[in-house]
Design a protein around this motif. Structure first.
Motif, PDB file in Angstrom:
ATOM      1  N   MET A 116      41.386  10.906  50.953  1.00  0.00           N
ATOM      2  CA  MET A 116      40.424   9.980  51.522  1.00  0.00           C
ATOM      3  C   MET A 116      40.069   8.937  50.462  1.00  0.00           C
ATOM      4  SD  MET A 116      36.693  10.748  53.304  1.00  0.00           S
ATOM      5  CE  MET A 116      37.276  12.263  53.988  1.00  0.00           C
ATOM      6  N   SER A 117      39.966   7.694  50.864  1.00  0.00           N
ATOM      7  CA  SER A 117      39.661   6.625  49.916  1.00  0.00           C
ATOM      8  C   SER A 117      38.225   6.761  49.395  1.00  0.00           C
ATOM      9  CB  SER A 117      39.844   5.257  50.575  1.00  0.00           C
ATOM     10  OG  SER A 117      38.820   5.045  51.525  1.00  0.00           O
TER      11      SER A 117
ATOM     12  N   LEU B 294      32.536   2.446  71.777  1.00  0.00           N
ATOM     13  CA  LEU B 294      33.641   3.351  72.093  1.00  0.00           C
ATOM     14  C   LEU B 294      33.210   4.805  71.970  1.00  0.00           C
ATOM     15  CD1 LEU B 294      36.477   1.614  70.021  1.00  0.00           C
ATOM     16  CD2 LEU B 294      36.032   1.358  72.472  1.00  0.00           C
ATOM     17  N   VAL B 295      33.726   5.637  72.860  1.00  0.00           N
ATOM     18  CA  VAL B 295      33.473   7.073  72.802  1.00  0.00           C
ATOM     19  C   VAL B 295      34.441   7.693  71.802  1.00  0.00           C
ATOM     20  CG1 VAL B 295      33.428   9.231  74.120  1.00  0.00           C
ATOM     21  CG2 VAL B 295      32.721   7.092  75.214  1.00  0.00           C
ATOM     22  N   LEU B 296      33.937   8.631  71.009  1.00  0.00           N
ATOM     23  CA  LEU B 296      34.745   9.388  70.051  1.00  0.00           C
ATOM     24  C   LEU B 296      35.039  10.752  70.656  1.00  0.00           C
ATOM     25  CD1 LEU B 296      35.890   9.506  67.113  1.00  0.00           C
ATOM     26  CD2 LEU B 296      33.695  10.529  66.452  1.00  0.00           C
TER      27      LEU B 296
ATOM     28  N   LYS C  41      43.130  16.741  67.235  1.00  0.00           N
ATOM     29  CA  LYS C  41      43.380  15.314  67.024  1.00  0.00           C
ATOM     30  C   LYS C  41      42.131  14.539  67.438  1.00  0.00           C
ATOM     31  CE  LYS C  41      48.290  15.831  67.630  1.00  0.00           C
ATOM     32  NZ  LYS C  41      49.389  15.821  68.584  1.00  0.00           N
ATOM     33  N   VAL C  42      41.957  13.376  66.838  1.00  0.00           N
ATOM     34  CA  VAL C  42      40.759  12.584  67.106  1.00  0.00           C
ATOM     35  C   VAL C  42      41.163  11.274  67.781  1.00  0.00           C
ATOM     36  CG1 VAL C  42      38.705  11.530  66.091  1.00  0.00           C
ATOM     37  CG2 VAL C  42      39.627  13.645  65.104  1.00  0.00           C
ATOM     38  N   TYR C  43      40.478  10.974  68.867  1.00  0.00           N
ATOM     39  CA  TYR C  43      40.757   9.795  69.671  1.00  0.00           C
ATOM     40  C   TYR C  43      39.470   9.013  69.889  1.00  0.00           C
ATOM     41  CZ  TYR C  43      45.029  12.347  70.971  1.00  0.00           C
ATOM     42  OH  TYR C  43      46.218  13.031  70.959  1.00  0.00           O
ATOM     43  N   CYS C  44      39.640   7.785  70.329  1.00  0.00           N
ATOM     44  CA  CYS C  44      38.513   7.008  70.831  1.00  0.00           C
ATOM     45  C   CYS C  44      38.933   6.445  72.182  1.00  0.00           C
ATOM     46  CB  CYS C  44      38.091   5.922  69.850  1.00  0.00           C
ATOM     47  SG  CYS C  44      39.281   4.589  69.646  1.00  0.00           S
ATOM     48  N   SER C  45      38.074   5.667  72.788  1.00  0.00           N
ATOM     49  CA  SER C  45      38.345   5.130  74.128  1.00  0.00           C
ATOM     50  C   SER C  45      39.616   4.295  74.190  1.00  0.00           C
ATOM     51  CB  SER C  45      37.175   4.265  74.587  1.00  0.00           C
ATOM     52  OG  SER C  45      35.975   4.988  74.533  1.00  0.00           O
ATOM     53  N   THR C  46      40.054   3.756  73.054  1.00  0.00           N
ATOM     54  CA  THR C  46      41.205   2.853  73.064  1.00  0.00           C
ATOM     55  C   THR C  46      42.487   3.453  72.496  1.00  0.00           C
ATOM     56  OG1 THR C  46      40.550   1.917  70.934  1.00  0.00           O
ATOM     57  CG2 THR C  46      39.738   0.811  72.920  1.00  0.00           C
ATOM     58  N   GLY C  47      42.427   4.675  71.943  1.00  0.00           N
ATOM     59  CA  GLY C  47      43.639   5.273  71.398  1.00  0.00           C
ATOM     60  C   GLY C  47      43.373   6.372  70.391  1.00  0.00           C
ATOM     61  N   LYS C  48      44.385   6.692  69.629  1.00  0.00           N
ATOM     62  CA  LYS C  48      44.343   7.792  68.665  1.00  0.00           C
ATOM     63  C   LYS C  48      43.900   7.288  67.292  1.00  0.00           C
ATOM     64  CE  LYS C  48      47.450  11.214  66.600  1.00  0.00           C
ATOM     65  NZ  LYS C  48      48.868  11.599  66.557  1.00  0.00           N
ATOM     66  N   LEU C  49      42.914   7.988  66.707  1.00  0.00           N
ATOM     67  CA  LEU C  49      42.445   7.650  65.366  1.00  0.00           C
ATOM     68  C   LEU C  49      43.134   8.465  64.284  1.00  0.00           C
ATOM     69  CD1 LEU C  49      38.632   7.257  66.060  1.00  0.00           C
ATOM     70  CD2 LEU C  49      40.282   5.445  65.542  1.00  0.00           C
TER      71      LEU C  49
ATOM     72  N   ASP D  79      45.424  12.545  63.333  1.00  0.00           N
ATOM     73  CA  ASP D  79      45.837  13.909  63.664  1.00  0.00           C
ATOM     74  C   ASP D  79      44.790  14.941  63.280  1.00  0.00           C
ATOM     75  OD1 ASP D  79      48.295  13.285  64.832  1.00  0.00           O
ATOM     76  OD2 ASP D  79      49.292  13.200  62.880  1.00  0.00           O
ATOM     77  N   ASN D  80      43.794  14.519  62.474  1.00  0.00           N
ATOM     78  CA  ASN D  80      42.692  15.392  62.084  1.00  0.00           C
ATOM     79  C   ASN D  80      41.486  14.516  61.763  1.00  0.00           C
ATOM     80  OD1 ASN D  80      42.794  14.620  59.188  1.00  0.00           O
ATOM     81  ND2 ASN D  80      44.764  15.680  59.248  1.00  0.00           N
ATOM     82  N   SER D  81      40.364  15.136  61.490  1.00  0.00           N
ATOM     83  CA  SER D  81      39.130  14.372  61.296  1.00  0.00           C
ATOM     84  C   SER D  81      39.165  13.494  60.049  1.00  0.00           C
ATOM     85  CB  SER D  81      37.923  15.312  61.245  1.00  0.00           C
ATOM     86  OG  SER D  81      38.094  16.297  60.256  1.00  0.00           O
ATOM     87  N   ILE D  82      39.721  13.982  58.965  1.00  0.00           N
ATOM     88  CA  ILE D  82      39.770  13.193  57.725  1.00  0.00           C
ATOM     89  C   ILE D  82      40.618  11.935  57.938  1.00  0.00           C
ATOM     90  CG2 ILE D  82      40.471  13.179  55.306  1.00  0.00           C
ATOM     91  CD1 ILE D  82      37.961  14.898  55.906  1.00  0.00           C
ATOM     92  N   GLU D  83      41.782  12.104  58.536  1.00  0.00           N
ATOM     93  CA  GLU D  83      42.643  10.952  58.826  1.00  0.00           C
ATOM     94  C   GLU D  83      41.940   9.971  59.761  1.00  0.00           C
ATOM     95  OE1 GLU D  83      46.821  10.090  61.161  1.00  0.00           O
ATOM     96  OE2 GLU D  83      46.700  11.937  59.994  1.00  0.00           O
ATOM     97  N   ALA D  84      41.216  10.504  60.738  1.00  0.00           N
ATOM     98  CA  ALA D  84      40.526   9.651  61.694  1.00  0.00           C
ATOM     99  C   ALA D  84      39.438   8.816  61.019  1.00  0.00           C
ATOM    100  CB  ALA D  84      39.915  10.499  62.809  1.00  0.00           C
ATOM    101  N   TRP D  85      38.614   9.449  60.181  1.00  0.00           N
ATOM    102  CA  TRP D  85      37.564   8.684  59.484  1.00  0.00           C
ATOM    103  C   TRP D  85      38.177   7.643  58.561  1.00  0.00           C
ATOM    104  CZ3 TRP D  85      33.434   8.510  61.974  1.00  0.00           C
ATOM    105  CH2 TRP D  85      32.845   9.628  62.543  1.00  0.00           C
ATOM    106  N   GLU D  86      39.242   8.003  57.891  1.00  0.00           N
ATOM    107  CA  GLU D  86      39.908   7.051  56.999  1.00  0.00           C
ATOM    108  C   GLU D  86      40.437   5.855  57.793  1.00  0.00           C
ATOM    109  OE1 GLU D  86      41.227   5.245  53.581  1.00  0.00           O
ATOM    110  OE2 GLU D  86      39.892   6.963  53.756  1.00  0.00           O
TER     111      GLU D  86
END
Length: 138
Positions: free
Chosen positions: A1-2, A98-100, A107-115, A117-124
């Protein structure tokens, strides 16, 4: 994570190893008809009840949202069709636009697509990265 993403999450109250009591959140989601899968529980324990002030994108991401009406929130059937699995709403991102979601597999998604494969990647991807992948592009 950055470093930037880490700082924003920490400033919001997140820390490594965070594990909150999610009983109330879980009961609320179940009352609305959602199945709170183990991966959803893991996400909520670590990232639930946070208001994340994203200074990089000048947005707020809120995982303390209480969904109150299944019909108003919808069953998110079109998003589930794109994702190919069940989704559970866990918050609102992009200042409430947007809904999370977290899926059955984590996997983590929002209303418009995929954020991610996991929560850390999604937040990044949400905070410091290039966003996510629009529906149909993964």
């Amino acid at each position: 994570m950055s470093k930037e993403t880490l700082k924003i999450l920490r400033d919001s109250g997140w820390y490594e190893g965070r594990s909150i009591d999610i009983k109330e959140i879980e009961e609320n989601l179940e009352r609305l008809g959602y199945i709170v899968f183990p991966e959803v529980k893991n996400f909520l324990k670590e990232f639930g009840n946070l208001v994340i002030e994203d200074s990089i994108n000048d947005e707020t991401h809120n995982t303390s949202i209480r969904f109150t009406n299944y019909d108003n929130c919808g069953s998110f059937k079109s998003e589930e069709k794109y994702a190919g699995e069940s989704l559970v709403p866990v918050g609102m991102i992009d200042s409430g636009y947007l809904v999370l979601f977290v899926s059955e597999s984590g996997k983590v998604y929002c209303s418009t697509g995929k954020l991610g494969d996991n929560s850390i990647e999604a937040w990044e991807n949400l905070i410091s990265g290039g966003g996510g992948k629009p529906w149909g592009n993964f």
